[in-house]
Motif scaffolding. Structure first.
Motif, mmCIF file in Angstrom:
data_model
loop_
_atom_site.group_PDB
_atom_site.id
_atom_site.type_symbol
_atom_site.label_atom_id
_atom_site.label_comp_id
_atom_site.label_asym_id
_atom_site.label_seq_id
_atom_site.Cartn_x
_atom_site.Cartn_y
_atom_site.Cartn_z
ATOM 1 N N THR A 23 0.019 -13.989 12.417
ATOM 2 C CA THR A 23 0.454 -14.541 11.134
ATOM 3 C C THR A 23 0.524 -16.060 11.200
ATOM 4 O OG1 THR A 23 2.739 -14.282 11.868
ATOM 5 C CG2 THR A 23 1.826 -12.502 10.548
ATOM 6 N N PHE A 24 0.555 -16.697 10.041
ATOM 7 C CA PHE A 24 0.752 -18.154 9.877
ATOM 8 C C PHE A 24 -0.274 -18.944 10.691
ATOM 9 C CE2 PHE A 24 5.348 -16.464 10.622
ATOM 10 C CZ PHE A 24 5.257 -15.639 9.517
ATOM 11 N N VAL A 68 -8.520 -15.476 18.855
ATOM 12 C CA VAL A 68 -7.535 -16.359 19.466
ATOM 13 C C VAL A 68 -7.004 -17.242 18.342
ATOM 14 C CG1 VAL A 68 -7.110 -18.150 21.182
ATOM 15 C CG2 VAL A 68 -8.691 -16.264 21.684
ATOM 16 N N ARG A 100 -0.693 -20.365 15.822
ATOM 17 C CA ARG A 100 0.234 -20.038 14.737
ATOM 18 C C ARG A 100 1.251 -21.147 14.547
ATOM 19 N NH1 ARG A 100 3.779 -16.068 16.163
ATOM 20 N NH2 ARG A 100 4.019 -15.662 13.944
ATOM 21 N N GLU A 101 1.590 -21.443 13.293
ATOM 22 C CA GLU A 101 2.639 -22.423 13.003
ATOM 23 C C GLU A 101 3.987 -21.703 13.073
ATOM 24 O OE1 GLU A 101 2.189 -25.059 9.750
ATOM 25 O OE2 GLU A 101 0.177 -25.652 10.383
ATOM 26 N N VAL A 102 4.769 -22.026 14.109
ATOM 27 C CA VAL A 102 6.081 -21.400 14.260
ATOM 28 C C VAL A 102 7.164 -22.465 14.200
ATOM 29 C CG1 VAL A 102 5.206 -19.400 15.532
ATOM 30 C CG2 VAL A 102 5.900 -21.442 16.787
ATOM 31 N N ASP A 103 8.423 -22.035 14.101
ATOM 32 C CA ASP A 103 9.522 -22.978 13.902
ATOM 33 C C ASP A 103 9.569 -24.066 14.980
ATOM 34 O OD1 ASP A 103 10.315 -21.782 11.595
ATOM 35 O OD2 ASP A 103 11.821 -20.490 12.535
ATOM 36 N N GLY A 104 9.272 -23.687 16.239
ATOM 37 C CA GLY A 104 9.392 -24.659 17.313
ATOM 38 C C GLY A 104 8.142 -25.498 17.537
ATOM 39 N N GLY A 105 7.045 -25.212 16.868
ATOM 40 C CA GLY A 105 5.809 -25.953 17.098
ATOM 41 C C GLY A 105 4.593 -25.091 16.823
ATOM 42 N N LEU A 106 3.717 -24.947 17.840
ATOM 43 C CA LEU A 106 2.501 -24.150 17.672
ATOM 44 C C LEU A 106 2.415 -23.132 18.795
ATOM 45 C CD1 LEU A 106 -0.019 -27.050 16.891
ATOM 46 C CD2 LEU A 106 0.822 -25.360 15.258
ATOM 47 N N GLN A 107 2.150 -21.876 18.433
ATOM 48 C CA GLN A 107 2.009 -20.825 19.439
ATOM 49 C C GLN A 107 0.584 -20.287 19.368
ATOM 50 O OE1 GLN A 107 3.347 -16.800 18.564
ATOM 51 N NE2 GLN A 107 4.563 -16.770 20.443
ATOM 52 N N THR A 108 -0.037 -20.067 20.513
ATOM 53 C CA THR A 108 -1.373 -19.469 20.510
ATOM 54 C C THR A 108 -1.301 -18.068 21.106
ATOM 55 O OG1 THR A 108 -2.365 -21.649 20.711
ATOM 56 C CG2 THR A 108 -3.778 -19.787 21.225
ATOM 57 N N ILE A 109 -1.896 -17.106 20.391
ATOM 58 C CA ILE A 109 -1.935 -15.727 20.879
ATOM 59 C C ILE A 109 -3.363 -15.209 20.787
ATOM 60 C CG2 ILE A 109 0.465 -15.155 20.296
ATOM 61 C CD1 ILE A 109 -0.552 -13.750 17.778
ATOM 62 N N SER A 110 -3.615 -14.135 21.512
ATOM 63 C CA SER A 110 -4.933 -13.521 21.491
ATOM 64 C C SER A 110 -4.758 -12.080 21.020
ATOM 65 C CB SER A 110 -5.502 -13.597 22.908
ATOM 66 O OG SER A 110 -6.539 -12.678 23.037
ATOM 67 N N VAL A 111 -5.426 -11.718 19.952
ATOM 68 C CA VAL A 111 -5.277 -10.388 19.354
ATOM 69 C C VAL A 111 -6.588 -9.634 19.466
ATOM 70 C CG1 VAL A 111 -4.417 -9.151 17.329
ATOM 71 C CG2 VAL A 111 -3.927 -11.564 17.580
ATOM 72 N N THR A 135 10.467 -18.048 11.543
ATOM 73 C CA THR A 135 9.090 -17.541 11.692
ATOM 74 C C THR A 135 9.078 -16.258 12.536
ATOM 75 O OG1 THR A 135 8.736 -19.223 13.413
ATOM 76 C CG2 THR A 135 7.772 -19.653 11.252
ATOM 77 N N THR A 138 -1.947 -4.698 21.790
ATOM 78 C CA THR A 138 -2.972 -5.391 20.995
ATOM 79 C C THR A 138 -2.961 -6.902 21.178
ATOM 80 O OG1 THR A 138 -1.439 -5.527 19.136
ATOM 81 C CG2 THR A 138 -2.996 -3.686 19.123
ATOM 82 N N GLU A 148 -1.657 -10.621 23.050
ATOM 83 C CA GLU A 148 -1.200 -11.318 24.255
ATOM 84 C C GLU A 148 -0.810 -12.738 23.917
ATOM 85 O OE1 GLU A 148 -3.959 -11.671 27.682
ATOM 86 O OE2 GLU A 148 -4.668 -9.755 26.857
ATOM 87 N N SER A 201 -0.294 -19.443 24.836
ATOM 88 C CA SER A 201 0.390 -20.700 25.161
ATOM 89 C C SER A 201 1.278 -21.134 24.009
ATOM 90 C CB SER A 201 -0.635 -21.804 25.435
ATOM 91 O OG SER A 201 -1.380 -22.040 24.257
ATOM 92 N N GLU A 236 2.965 -24.849 22.265
ATOM 93 C CA GLU A 236 3.125 -26.299 22.268
ATOM 94 C C GLU A 236 4.434 -26.550 21.569
ATOM 95 O OE1 GLU A 236 0.317 -29.140 20.236
ATOM 96 O OE2 GLU A 236 -1.076 -27.628 20.994
ATOM 97 N N ASP A 249 6.045 -28.494 12.589
ATOM 98 C CA ASP A 249 7.390 -27.910 12.539
ATOM 99 C C ASP A 249 8.382 -28.846 11.851
ATOM 100 O OD1 ASP A 249 6.595 -29.002 15.287
ATOM 101 O OD2 ASP A 249 8.759 -29.293 15.263
#
Ligand SMILES: Cc1cc2nc3c(=O)[nH]c(=O)nc-3n(C[C@H](O)[C@H](O)[C@H](O)COP(=O)(O)OP(=O)(O)OC[C@H]3O[C@@H](n4cnc5c(N)ncnc54)[C@H](O)[C@@H]3O)c2cc1C
Ligand SMILES: Cc1cc2nc3c(=O)[nH]c(=O)nc-3n(C[C@H](O)[C@H](O)[C@H](O)COP(=O)(O)OP(=O)(O)OC[C@H]3O[C@@H](n4cnc5c(N)ncnc54)[C@H](O)[C@@H]3O)c2cc1C
Lengths: 250, 308
Positions: free
Chosen positions: A141-142, A154, A157-168, B93, B174, B176, B179, B181, B238
């Motif tokens: 999401t986001f 890959v 995502r824009e999350v509250d603390g910054g940017l999160q990268t995930i692989s789906v 979020t 599904t 993983e 990382s 930032e 953020d």
């Protein structure tokens, strides 16, 4: 890879919504309507995936009455290949929308569904996550960046603390945030071409989904109005007011 | 009535939003369980046990929950959900990502971002970027709700209640984590700060945000931004305040070089006192400002820093 993009017809983002005098709802009569901005970003992302050779077909779907065909045509002009209107007059809840979309996902088998993260009318931010749960798919999401490679997406995502990268793992569900891309404008030739692209209409009740309402809208009202403020002439007057009148700084 | 509150935390500390969600829950009923799911979260569970009104804490402490990914966290919540009439999480979020999954798996309609509890079935929530407030009644036997934390107060503290752990490690098949930032800042969090000073497109570039920092230092303020300032790359995502960014309601909000688009107002118009600094006297931000200063920000910000 087939990409499905659900889009919603909503009030134009420049228009300030007004509450009806009888407090039953927001007044949408004669109000300018448009594609929800996040859905437009979703269409753009799908079209870019196709232009980059990662996607082969972009299908757009909208659930609503005949009026939403206008937004489907706009999406076709932006580069989608075909459109589906799931026809209903009913005001659906996100769960209903997600259930109808899950049936469509069964039929169409897209490897990627890209939705907006939220609509600017209901501001629910639910449909994509619900669709992911119902279809037992992973979700991202986001999204502010999407890279599709080797059977995975890959996603940053824009999350509250910054940017999160995930692989789906694909097939997957993605919802868009504002900074994923800047949608193009439809050119006149593309608007003309869009008129000849296929647009199928399917009745919502043909899917066998229970669409009975679960939430009742009791009342809609204007938010509390702020008291009018004053204009101060200088920084020293501002600081004095904040200290002695508003008492918010010391 | 039994209420389950999903704790909001970053594995390091419990977020103040959790206490505010417990405040919302306490307006529904008095039997309140908090679930802390994460990795190495014993301390966090301990903090949750000390929020007034909490009757017990459940902790699911396992590496599989380290990133609080939506898929397996939602499965865990569903596993534990039986017997609860209300399930609440903050509209952070993390909560927004996970709760609709819980709702769909339980086959319930969710009500998002409640700002008031009318009764156990009825809630108020903003729609259309806060230009209307809807009162909605849920007919579901289990209510799945997200809570706009800025609309509720922090609870007092209490002597710690019982903490029980569950050994349920649901794998995520599904998705993983790759990382993160994280934006590091010594300042208070935007959503928790008593004072927020935000810059918009009028700041012209990222370096000029230094003009806000001096003032923020003096006021103990958090720094925010408009979407235009984030899109232009002045500051990270953020920091965005608004309909699609963070919702803040500090005692004092200072908007600098921000025009006051509806989407920005949606994120800050419930602040107690609003100050606007803008060189355009017709900027819509002045319509919501308690104190407006029509001036060039580059002239008045250094002056303001000195005057504080
Ligand atoms: C009591 C009540 C009153 C309502 N009144 C109105 C009203 O006056 N006007 C109105 O338009 N709606 C009304 N609705 C419907 C409601 O506003 C939402 O349309 C519905 O809950 C769908 O979720 P959402 O738009 O919040 O989805 P979100 O979860 O915020 O949207 C995320 C994404 O889901 C997809 N999506 C959502 N809806 C559709 C759709 N219909 N077709 C295709 N894709 C979609 C889009 O990709 C969108 O970006 C009402 C609902 C209720 C329960
Ligand atoms: C779907 C959607 C969601 C959105 N979500 C958000 C959101 O969450 N948050 C958000 O903020 N926006 C959001 N927006 C964008 C919003 O519509 C506006 O574009 C944005 O808020 C404008 O930012 P701004 O006020 O900084 O810029 P502008 O509107 O360009 O205003 C800049 C202001 O700075 C003033 N200024 C310039 N120079 C000076 C100077 N030297 N001294 C003093 N004043 C000066 C100008 O007079 C002007 O008023 C969203 C838009 C859409 C479509």
């Amino acid at each position: 890879m087939k990409v499905l993009v659900p889009i919603k017809r909503v009030i134009d983002y420049n228009v300030k919504a007004r509450v009806k005098a009888d407090n039953t709802d927001v007044d949408l009569n004669n109000v300018k309507m448009a594609i929800n901005p996040f859905c437009e970003i979703a269409v753009e992302e799908a079209v870019r995936l196709k232009e980059a050779g990662a996607a082969t077909e972009v299908v757009v779907v909208s659930i609503g009455d005949k009026a939403c065909q206008e937004q489907l045509r706009t999406a076709l002009a932006l580069g989608a290949d075909r459109a589906i209107q799931i026809d209903t007059e009913q005001k659906l809840e996100s769960l209903h929308v997600a259930k109808l979309l899950a049936k469509l996902v069964d039929q169409e088998q897209p490897e990627l569904v890209i939705l907006g993260k939220q609509t600017i009318d209901a501001d629910n931010n639910q449909t994509g996550q619900m669709l992911a749960a119902l279809t037992k798919r992973g979700q991202a999401t986001f999204a502010s960046k999407v890279v599709v490679e080797g059977g995975k997406a890959v996603v940053t995502r824009e999350v509250d603390g910054g940017l999160q990268t995930i692989s789906v793992a694909l097939p997957a569900i993605i919802t868009t945030d504002l900074r994923l891309n800047e949608p193009r404008y439809a050119s006149l030739p593309n608007i003309m071409k869009a008129k000849r692209k296929p647009l199928d209409v399917i009745a919502a009740d043909s899917f066998g989904v229970d669409l009975a309402p679960r939430v009742t809208l009791v009342r809609v009202e204007e938010p509390a109005k702020r008291q009018g403020g004053i204009v101060v002439e200088s920084v020293s007057e501002l600081v004095e007011k904040l200290k002695n009148e508003a008492k918010v700084i010391s | 009535m039994k209420i389950l509150v999903i704790a909001d935390h970053d594995n390091g500390a419990l977020k103040p939003e959790t206490s505010k969600v417990v405040n919302a829950a306490s307006k529904i009923g008095s039997d309140i369980t908090v679930l802390v799911a994460g990795a190495n979260v014993a301390e966090i569970a301990n903090s949750a046990a000390q929020i007034a009104g909490v009757t017990n804490v459940i902790v699911a402490d396992d590496a599989v929950y380290a990133q609080q990914l939506a898929e397996n966290t939602a499965d865990l919540v569903v596993e534990l959900a039986s017997g609860y009439s209300h399930i609440l999480a903050s509209a952070s979020t993390t909560g927004k990502n996970m709760m609709p999954r819980v709702a769909a798996l339980l086959d319930k309609s969710q009500i998002s971002e409640i700002i008031a509890v009318v009764d156990e079935n009825t809630f108020k929530r903003p729609i259309y970027a806060g230009n209307a407030i809807a009162t909605v009644q849920s007919n579901e036997d289990v209510k799945v709700l997200t809570v706009r934390a800025s609309a509720f107060d922090v609870q007092a503290s209490q002597g710690a209640v019982a903490i029980n752990s569950v050994d349920s490690a649901v794998a995520n098949t599904t998705t993983e984590f790759v990382s993160v930032e994280q934006t590091m800042s010594e300042r208070p969090e935007l959503t928790a700060a008593a004072v927020v000073i935000s810059g918009g497109r009028g700041m012209q570039n990222g370096e000029n945000f230094a003009l806000l920092e001096g003032i923020a230092d003096k006021l103990g303020a958090a720094i925010g931004a408009s979407r235009a300032a984030v899109d232009a790359g002045f500051v990270p995502n953020d920091m965005q305040v608004g309909q699609t960014g963070k919702i803040v309601a500090p005692n004092l909000y200072i908007a600098v070089g921000i025009s006051g688009a509806i989407q920005h107002l949606a994120g800050m118009k419930d602040s107690k006192v609003i100050v606007a600094i803008n060189k355009d006297p017709d900027a819509p931000i002045f319509q919501v400002a308690d104190y407006g200063l029509v001036a060039d920000l580059f002239e008045v910000l250094p002056e303001l820093e000195k005057a504080l």
